[in-house]
Scaffold this motif. Structure first.
Motif, short mmCIF file in Angstrom:
data_model
loop_
_atom_site.label_atom_id
_atom_site.label_comp_id
_atom_site.label_asym_id
_atom_site.label_seq_id
_atom_site.Cartn_x
_atom_site.Cartn_y
_atom_site.Cartn_z
N SER A 1 0.81 -1.23 0.00
CA SER A 1 0.00 0.00 0.00
C SER A 1 0.83 1.27 0.00
O SER A 1 0.48 2.27 -0.64
CB SER A 1 -0.97 0.00 1.19
N GLU A 2 1.97 1.23 0.68
CA GLU A 2 2.82 2.42 0.76
C GLU A 2 3.44 2.76 -0.60
O GLU A 2 3.75 3.93 -0.87
CB GLU A 2 3.93 2.16 1.78
N GLY A 3 3.58 1.77 -1.48
CA GLY A 3 4.26 2.00 -2.75
C GLY A 3 3.36 2.35 -3.92
O GLY A 3 3.83 2.74 -4.98
N ILE A 4 2.03 2.22 -3.72
CA ILE A 4 1.10 2.51 -4.81
C ILE A 4 0.23 3.71 -4.47
O ILE A 4 0.07 4.06 -3.30
CB ILE A 4 0.22 1.28 -5.14
N ASP A 5 -0.32 4.33 -5.51
CA ASP A 5 -1.15 5.52 -5.33
C ASP A 5 -2.63 5.22 -5.51
O ASP A 5 -3.48 6.07 -5.26
CB ASP A 5 -0.71 6.60 -6.32
N GLY A 6 -2.91 4.02 -6.00
CA GLY A 6 -4.29 3.61 -6.18
C GLY A 6 -4.35 2.12 -6.43
O GLY A 6 -3.38 1.53 -6.93
N LEU A 7 -5.50 1.51 -6.07
CA LEU A 7 -5.70 0.08 -6.31
C LEU A 7 -7.10 -0.08 -6.88
O LEU A 7 -8.10 0.16 -6.19
CB LEU A 7 -5.55 -0.71 -5.00
N LEU A 8 -7.16 -0.45 -8.15
CA LEU A 8 -8.43 -0.62 -8.86
C LEU A 8 -8.91 -2.05 -8.69
O LEU A 8 -8.22 -3.00 -9.06
CB LEU A 8 -8.25 -0.29 -10.35
N PHE A 9 -10.11 -2.18 -8.16
CA PHE A 9 -10.70 -3.50 -7.93
C PHE A 9 -11.56 -3.90 -9.12
O PHE A 9 -12.65 -3.36 -9.33
CB PHE A 9 -11.52 -3.50 -6.63
N LEU B 1 -13.57 -5.26 0.92
CA LEU B 1 -13.06 -3.89 1.06
C LEU B 1 -13.19 -3.39 2.50
O LEU B 1 -12.31 -2.69 2.99
CB LEU B 1 -13.78 -2.96 0.09
N ASN B 2 -14.27 -3.76 3.16
CA ASN B 2 -14.41 -3.38 4.57
C ASN B 2 -13.28 -3.98 5.40
O ASN B 2 -12.70 -3.30 6.25
CB ASN B 2 -15.77 -3.83 5.11
N ARG B 3 -12.96 -5.26 5.16
CA ARG B 3 -11.87 -5.90 5.89
C ARG B 3 -10.53 -5.22 5.59
O ARG B 3 -9.70 -5.04 6.48
CB ARG B 3 -11.80 -7.39 5.54
N LEU B 4 -10.35 -4.85 4.33
CA LEU B 4 -9.11 -4.18 3.92
C LEU B 4 -8.96 -2.83 4.62
O LEU B 4 -7.88 -2.49 5.12
CB LEU B 4 -9.12 -4.00 2.40
N ILE B 5 -10.05 -2.07 4.67
CA ILE B 5 -10.02 -0.75 5.31
C ILE B 5 -9.77 -0.89 6.82
O ILE B 5 -8.95 -0.17 7.39
CB ILE B 5 -11.35 0.01 5.02
N VAL B 6 -10.46 -1.83 7.45
CA VAL B 6 -10.28 -2.05 8.89
C VAL B 6 -8.83 -2.45 9.20
O VAL B 6 -8.26 -2.06 10.22
CB VAL B 6 -11.27 -3.14 9.40
N ALA B 7 -8.22 -3.19 8.26
CA ALA B 7 -6.83 -3.63 8.45
C ALA B 7 -5.82 -2.51 8.22
O ALA B 7 -4.62 -2.69 8.47
CB ALA B 7 -6.52 -4.80 7.53
N GLY B 8 -6.29 -1.36 7.75
CA GLY B 8 -5.41 -0.20 7.63
C GLY B 8 -5.08 0.26 6.23
O GLY B 8 -4.28 1.19 6.05
N PHE B 9 -5.69 -0.35 5.20
CA PHE B 9 -5.43 0.12 3.84
C PHE B 9 -6.08 1.49 3.66
O PHE B 9 -7.23 1.68 4.04
CB PHE B 9 -5.99 -0.87 2.80
N PRO B 10 -5.33 2.46 3.09
CA PRO B 10 -5.89 3.82 2.95
C PRO B 10 -7.14 3.84 2.06
O PRO B 10 -7.11 3.42 0.91
CB PRO B 10 -4.75 4.61 2.30
N ARG B 11 -8.22 4.34 2.63
CA ARG B 11 -9.51 4.41 1.92
C ARG B 11 -9.39 5.21 0.62
O ARG B 11 -10.01 4.89 -0.39
CB ARG B 11 -10.51 5.08 2.86
N ASP B 12 -8.53 6.26 0.64
CA ASP B 12 -8.44 7.13 -0.54
C ASP B 12 -7.62 6.51 -1.68
O ASP B 12 -7.51 7.11 -2.75
CB ASP B 12 -7.89 8.51 -0.17
N LYS B 13 -7.08 5.31 -1.47
CA LYS B 13 -6.37 4.62 -2.55
C LYS B 13 -7.24 3.58 -3.24
O LYS B 13 -6.84 2.99 -4.24
CB LYS B 13 -5.09 3.96 -2.01
#
Length: 196
Positions: A25-33, A46-58
């Motif tokens: 996550s630190e190395g990318i500026d966006g992640l397209l699902f 996505l909820n699990r990803l956000i709760v785990a700390g992935f930046p919502r704005d990416k």
């Protein structure tokens, strides 16, 4: 400054995918699902990803406005010439809206409808489009004259980024980002900046 956008492999995402996304996550500026998962399945992931700390704005949602709004996300990507993108951007200027493009006409349409950026490709031979020729140098040159940020897609590797003509705002990739470590991605950004 390069923009690096990762695109998920088209499959049902797993716990190991979730961990990989957190790791890079630190190395990318966006992640397209872009997956065959149902809306409910992807929403849960996505909820699990956000709760785990992935930046919502990416997080970038592909074409699903309901999912975008349920999760209160701010980035939407659509297929080439999908009028949904044009209408949504018009009514929600605060949301970043982007589009895949394969011609200068599509890029111009995206620009005229005030989209934030486009993916353009494919630039190099790629396993995801085995029977299609890459864009020509002339086509790429024409596209890079349209005043909208353009991200190269198709066959992106540590070798091919050195062959990109100047003018691209960044790159998008499936295979590279889904397989690379954070350290490899950070090295790729250094290589990009060296060529800039």
């Amino acid at each position: 400054m390069a923009i690096f956008i990762a695109i998920t492999t088209y499959k049902h995402l797993t716990a190991s995918d979730l961990q990989h996304f957190l790791d890079i996550s630190e190395g990318i500026d966006g992640l397209l699902f872009r997956t065959p998962m149902s809306r409910d399945e992807l929403c849960s992931f996505l909820n699990r990803l956000i709760v785990a700390g992935f930046p919502r704005d990416k997080i970038i949602v592909h074409s699903d406005i309901e999912l975008l709004e349920v999760l209160n996300l701010t980035r939407l990507h659509c297929r080439e010439m999908d009028t949904l993108a044009f209408h949504y951007k018009e009514h929600h200027p605060e949301v970043q809206v982007s589009m895949s493009t394969h011609s200068v006409d599509s890029v111009k349409q995206a620009y005229q409808h005030h989209l934030d950026y486009v993916f353009y490709g494919h630039i190099f031979p790629t396993a995801s489009k085995p029977n299609q020729q890459p864009r020509t140098s002339s086509e790429i040159n024409d596209v890079l004259h349209v005043p909208i940020p353009i991200y190269a897609i198709g066959g992106m590797t540590e070798d091919t980024i050195h062959q990109l003509p100047p003018g691209f705002a960044g790159i998008c990739a499936i295979s590279y980002f889904m397989n690379a470590s954070l350290q490899q991605i950070q090295h790729l950004r250094k290589e990009w900046l060296k060529d800039a």
